[in-house]
Every structure is written in C-alpha cells, then in structure tokens.
Design a protein around this motif. Sequence first.
Motif, PDB file in Angstrom:
ATOM      1  N   GLU A  92       0.837  -1.207   0.000  1.00 50.62           N
ATOM      2  CA  GLU A  92       0.000   0.000   0.000  1.00 50.62           C
ATOM      3  C   GLU A  92       0.874   1.260   0.000  1.00 50.62           C
ATOM      4  O   GLU A  92       0.565   2.233  -0.681  1.00 50.62           O
ATOM      5  CB  GLU A  92      -0.931   0.000   1.207  1.00 50.62           C
ATOM      6  CG  GLU A  92      -2.042  -1.014   1.116  1.00 50.62           C
ATOM      7  CD  GLU A  92      -3.047  -0.649   0.049  1.00 50.62           C
ATOM      8  OE1 GLU A  92      -3.360   0.541  -0.120  1.00 50.62           O
ATOM      9  OE2 GLU A  92      -3.525  -1.584  -0.623  1.00 50.62           O
ATOM     10  N   ASP A  93       1.946   1.264   0.775  1.00 53.67           N
ATOM     11  CA  ASP A  93       2.854   2.419   0.804  1.00 53.67           C
ATOM     12  C   ASP A  93       3.480   2.646  -0.567  1.00 53.67           C
ATOM     13  O   ASP A  93       3.584   3.785  -1.037  1.00 53.67           O
ATOM     14  CB  ASP A  93       3.949   2.232   1.855  1.00 53.67           C
ATOM     15  CG  ASP A  93       3.426   2.375   3.267  1.00 53.67           C
ATOM     16  OD1 ASP A  93       2.321   2.925   3.458  1.00 53.67           O
ATOM     17  OD2 ASP A  93       4.135   1.926   4.205  1.00 53.67           O
ATOM     18  N   ARG A  94       3.920   1.574  -1.214  1.00 54.91           N
ATOM     19  CA  ARG A  94       4.519   1.716  -2.541  1.00 54.91           C
ATOM     20  C   ARG A  94       3.494   2.222  -3.547  1.00 54.91           C
ATOM     21  O   ARG A  94       3.803   3.067  -4.398  1.00 54.91           O
ATOM     22  CB  ARG A  94       5.098   0.384  -3.004  1.00 54.91           C
ATOM     23  CG  ARG A  94       6.355   0.018  -2.224  1.00 54.91           C
ATOM     24  CD  ARG A  94       6.994  -1.185  -2.775  1.00 54.91           C
ATOM     25  NE  ARG A  94       7.439  -0.903  -4.142  1.00 54.91           N
ATOM     26  CZ  ARG A  94       8.264  -1.675  -4.818  1.00 54.91           C
ATOM     27  NH1 ARG A  94       8.725  -2.760  -4.273  1.00 54.91           N
ATOM     28  NH2 ARG A  94       8.621  -1.364  -6.030  1.00 54.91           N
ATOM     29  N   ARG A  95       2.257   1.715  -3.466  1.00 57.88           N
ATOM     30  CA  ARG A  95       1.204   2.171  -4.383  1.00 57.88           C
ATOM     31  C   ARG A  95       0.902   3.651  -4.156  1.00 57.88           C
ATOM     32  O   ARG A  95       0.765   4.432  -5.087  1.00 57.88           O
ATOM     33  CB  ARG A  95      -0.065   1.343  -4.181  1.00 57.88           C
ATOM     34  CG  ARG A  95      -1.177   1.685  -5.165  1.00 57.88           C
ATOM     35  CD  ARG A  95      -2.432   0.901  -4.908  1.00 57.88           C
ATOM     36  NE  ARG A  95      -2.987   1.115  -3.578  1.00 57.88           N
ATOM     37  CZ  ARG A  95      -3.758   2.151  -3.232  1.00 57.88           C
ATOM     38  NH1 ARG A  95      -4.058   3.070  -4.123  1.00 57.88           N
ATOM     39  NH2 ARG A  95      -4.231   2.264  -2.012  1.00 57.88           N
ATOM     40  N   ARG A  96       0.830   4.050  -2.881  1.00 59.95           N
ATOM     41  CA  ARG A  96       0.549   5.440  -2.547  1.00 59.95           C
ATOM     42  C   ARG A  96       1.670   6.346  -3.045  1.00 59.95           C
ATOM     43  O   ARG A  96       1.413   7.417  -3.619  1.00 59.95           O
ATOM     44  CB  ARG A  96       0.386   5.587  -1.031  1.00 59.95           C
ATOM     45  CG  ARG A  96      -0.154   6.935  -0.621  1.00 59.95           C
ATOM     46  CD  ARG A  96      -0.426   7.017   0.874  1.00 59.95           C
ATOM     47  NE  ARG A  96      -1.065   5.800   1.360  1.00 59.95           N
ATOM     48  CZ  ARG A  96      -0.622   5.102   2.419  1.00 59.95           C
ATOM     49  NH1 ARG A  96       0.432   5.505   3.086  1.00 59.95           N
ATOM     50  NH2 ARG A  96      -1.236   4.007   2.809  1.00 59.95           N
ATOM     51  N   MET A  97       2.929   5.950  -2.871  1.00 61.48           N
ATOM     52  CA  MET A  97       4.053   6.762  -3.363  1.00 61.48           C
ATOM     53  C   MET A  97       4.025   6.860  -4.883  1.00 61.48           C
ATOM     54  O   MET A  97       4.281   7.921  -5.446  1.00 61.48           O
ATOM     55  CB  MET A  97       5.379   6.172  -2.888  1.00 61.48           C
ATOM     56  CG  MET A  97       5.647   6.418  -1.411  1.00 61.48           C
ATOM     57  SD  MET A  97       7.329   6.081  -0.858  1.00 61.48           S
ATOM     58  CE  MET A  97       7.600   4.417  -1.351  1.00 61.48           C
ATOM     59  N   ARG A  98       3.694   5.754  -5.556  1.00 62.14           N
ATOM     60  CA  ARG A  98       3.622   5.758  -7.008  1.00 62.14           C
ATOM     61  C   ARG A  98       2.527   6.708  -7.483  1.00 62.14           C
ATOM     62  O   ARG A  98       2.718   7.465  -8.448  1.00 62.14           O
ATOM     63  CB  ARG A  98       3.353   4.341  -7.523  1.00 62.14           C
ATOM     64  CG  ARG A  98       3.562   4.193  -9.010  1.00 62.14           C
ATOM     65  CD  ARG A  98       3.383   2.759  -9.500  1.00 62.14           C
ATOM     66  NE  ARG A  98       4.156   1.816  -8.708  1.00 62.14           N
ATOM     67  CZ  ARG A  98       3.653   0.719  -8.105  1.00 62.14           C
ATOM     68  NH1 ARG A  98       2.375   0.431  -8.222  1.00 62.14           N
ATOM     69  NH2 ARG A  98       4.433  -0.080  -7.420  1.00 62.14           N
ATOM     70  N   GLU A  99       1.382   6.700  -6.821  1.00 62.76           N
ATOM     71  CA  GLU A  99       0.297   7.605  -7.199  1.00 62.76           C
ATOM     72  C   GLU A  99       0.680   9.057  -6.950  1.00 62.76           C
ATOM     73  O   GLU A  99       0.331   9.944  -7.740  1.00 62.76           O
ATOM     74  CB  GLU A  99      -0.969   7.261  -6.415  1.00 62.76           C
ATOM     75  CG  GLU A  99      -1.642   5.989  -6.877  1.00 62.76           C
ATOM     76  CD  GLU A  99      -2.845   5.622  -6.034  1.00 62.76           C
ATOM     77  OE1 GLU A  99      -3.110   6.319  -5.025  1.00 62.76           O
ATOM     78  OE2 GLU A  99      -3.512   4.633  -6.375  1.00 62.76           O
ATOM     79  N   GLU A 100       1.429   9.338  -5.861  1.00 54.69           N
ATOM     80  CA  GLU A 100       1.877  10.705  -5.586  1.00 54.69           C
ATOM     81  C   GLU A 100       2.836  11.199  -6.651  1.00 54.69           C
ATOM     82  O   GLU A 100       2.766  12.350  -7.091  1.00 54.69           O
ATOM     83  CB  GLU A 100       2.516  10.787  -4.199  1.00 54.69           C
ATOM     84  CG  GLU A 100       1.537  10.659  -3.055  1.00 54.69           C
ATOM     85  CD  GLU A 100       2.222  10.602  -1.701  1.00 54.69           C
ATOM     86  OE1 GLU A 100       3.481  10.682  -1.642  1.00 54.69           O
ATOM     87  OE2 GLU A 100       1.514  10.467  -0.689  1.00 54.69           O
ATOM     88  N   VAL A 101       3.734  10.311  -7.076  1.00 49.19           N
ATOM     89  CA  VAL A 101       4.691  10.688  -8.105  1.00 49.19           C
ATOM     90  C   VAL A 101       3.966  10.949  -9.430  1.00 49.19           C
ATOM     91  O   VAL A 101       4.238  11.932 -10.126  1.00 49.19           O
ATOM     92  CB  VAL A 101       5.768   9.582  -8.284  1.00 49.19           C
ATOM     93  CG1 VAL A 101       6.607   9.809  -9.545  1.00 49.19           C
ATOM     94  CG2 VAL A 101       6.663   9.522  -7.063  1.00 49.19           C
ATOM     95  N   LEU A 102       3.023  10.096  -9.784  1.00 50.35           N
ATOM     96  CA  LEU A 102       2.276  10.286 -11.027  1.00 50.35           C
ATOM     97  C   LEU A 102       1.413  11.548 -10.980  1.00 50.35           C
ATOM     98  O   LEU A 102       1.308  12.244 -11.990  1.00 50.35           O
ATOM     99  CB  LEU A 102       1.409   9.055 -11.314  1.00 50.35           C
ATOM    100  CG  LEU A 102       2.166   7.776 -11.695  1.00 50.35           C
ATOM    101  CD1 LEU A 102       1.185   6.625 -11.835  1.00 50.35           C
ATOM    102  CD2 LEU A 102       2.950   7.986 -12.975  1.00 50.35           C
ATOM    103  N   SER A 103       0.808  11.839  -9.843  1.00 50.89           N
ATOM    104  CA  SER A 103      -0.029  13.051  -9.755  1.00 50.89           C
ATOM    105  C   SER A 103       0.830  14.307  -9.722  1.00 50.89           C
ATOM    106  O   SER A 103       0.408  15.360 -10.183  1.00 50.89           O
ATOM    107  CB  SER A 103      -0.931  12.981  -8.520  1.00 50.89           C
ATOM    108  OG  SER A 103      -0.154  13.036  -7.347  1.00 50.89           O
ATOM    109  N   ALA A 104       2.054  14.253  -9.230  1.00 57.80           N
ATOM    110  CA  ALA A 104       2.958  15.414  -9.210  1.00 57.80           C
ATOM    111  C   ALA A 104       3.420  15.761 -10.617  1.00 57.80           C
ATOM    112  O   ALA A 104       3.647  16.925 -10.939  1.00 57.80           O
ATOM    113  CB  ALA A 104       4.138  15.157  -8.303  1.00 57.80           C
ATOM    114  N   HIS A 105       3.573  14.742 -11.476  1.00 55.59           N
ATOM    115  CA  HIS A 105       4.033  14.979 -12.838  1.00 55.59           C
ATOM    116  C   HIS A 105       2.909  15.298 -13.800  1.00 55.59           C
ATOM    117  O   HIS A 105       3.147  15.705 -14.922  1.00 55.59           O
ATOM    118  CB  HIS A 105       4.814  13.744 -13.370  1.00 55.59           C
ATOM    119  CG  HIS A 105       6.130  13.558 -12.691  1.00 55.59           C
ATOM    120  ND1 HIS A 105       7.166  14.448 -12.826  1.00 55.59           N
ATOM    121  CD2 HIS A 105       6.580  12.589 -11.845  1.00 55.59           C
ATOM    122  CE1 HIS A 105       8.209  14.027 -12.118  1.00 55.59           C
ATOM    123  NE2 HIS A 105       7.878  12.898 -11.503  1.00 55.59           N
TER     124      HIS A 105
END
Length: 75
Positions: A61-74
Amino acid sequence: MAGSAHMGNGAALGRIGGRALAWFSVTSLLSLAIDHFMDMGRPATNVLGDTIATCVVSHWEDRRRMREEVLSAHA
C-alpha cells in the motif's frame, strides 16, 4: 494338574495385559504432555502469519501510494 497349567497361562496373559496397559498409559501421558505445547504453538503460528501478511500488505500500500503521488505530481 491341568487346572494349574490353565491358571499359569491366565497369569501370564494378565502380566502381558498389565504391561500393555502400562505402556498405553505412558504413551498417552506423553502424548497429552506434547499436545499441550503443540496447542500453544498453533495460535502462535497463526499470529505470526497474520503479522507477516499485514506487514506485506502495508508495504504494498505504501509503494502504491508513493507511485500515485509521483504520477499526480508529474501530471
């Protein structure tokens, strides 16, 4: 004479039966003693497995959340 031979055989069978009963009693007691510790181990195994599964899912879940944050930042 025949009666005394019969009594001797009965006594021998009684001794054999007594030994078998004693052996059965000893093995039953050992089995019950071991079963007590096995009963403590089963829940411990379940708790350990549940703990590991919770940690793995949390990590995913932490990895998924970080991945979503990175995608939404870009985006």
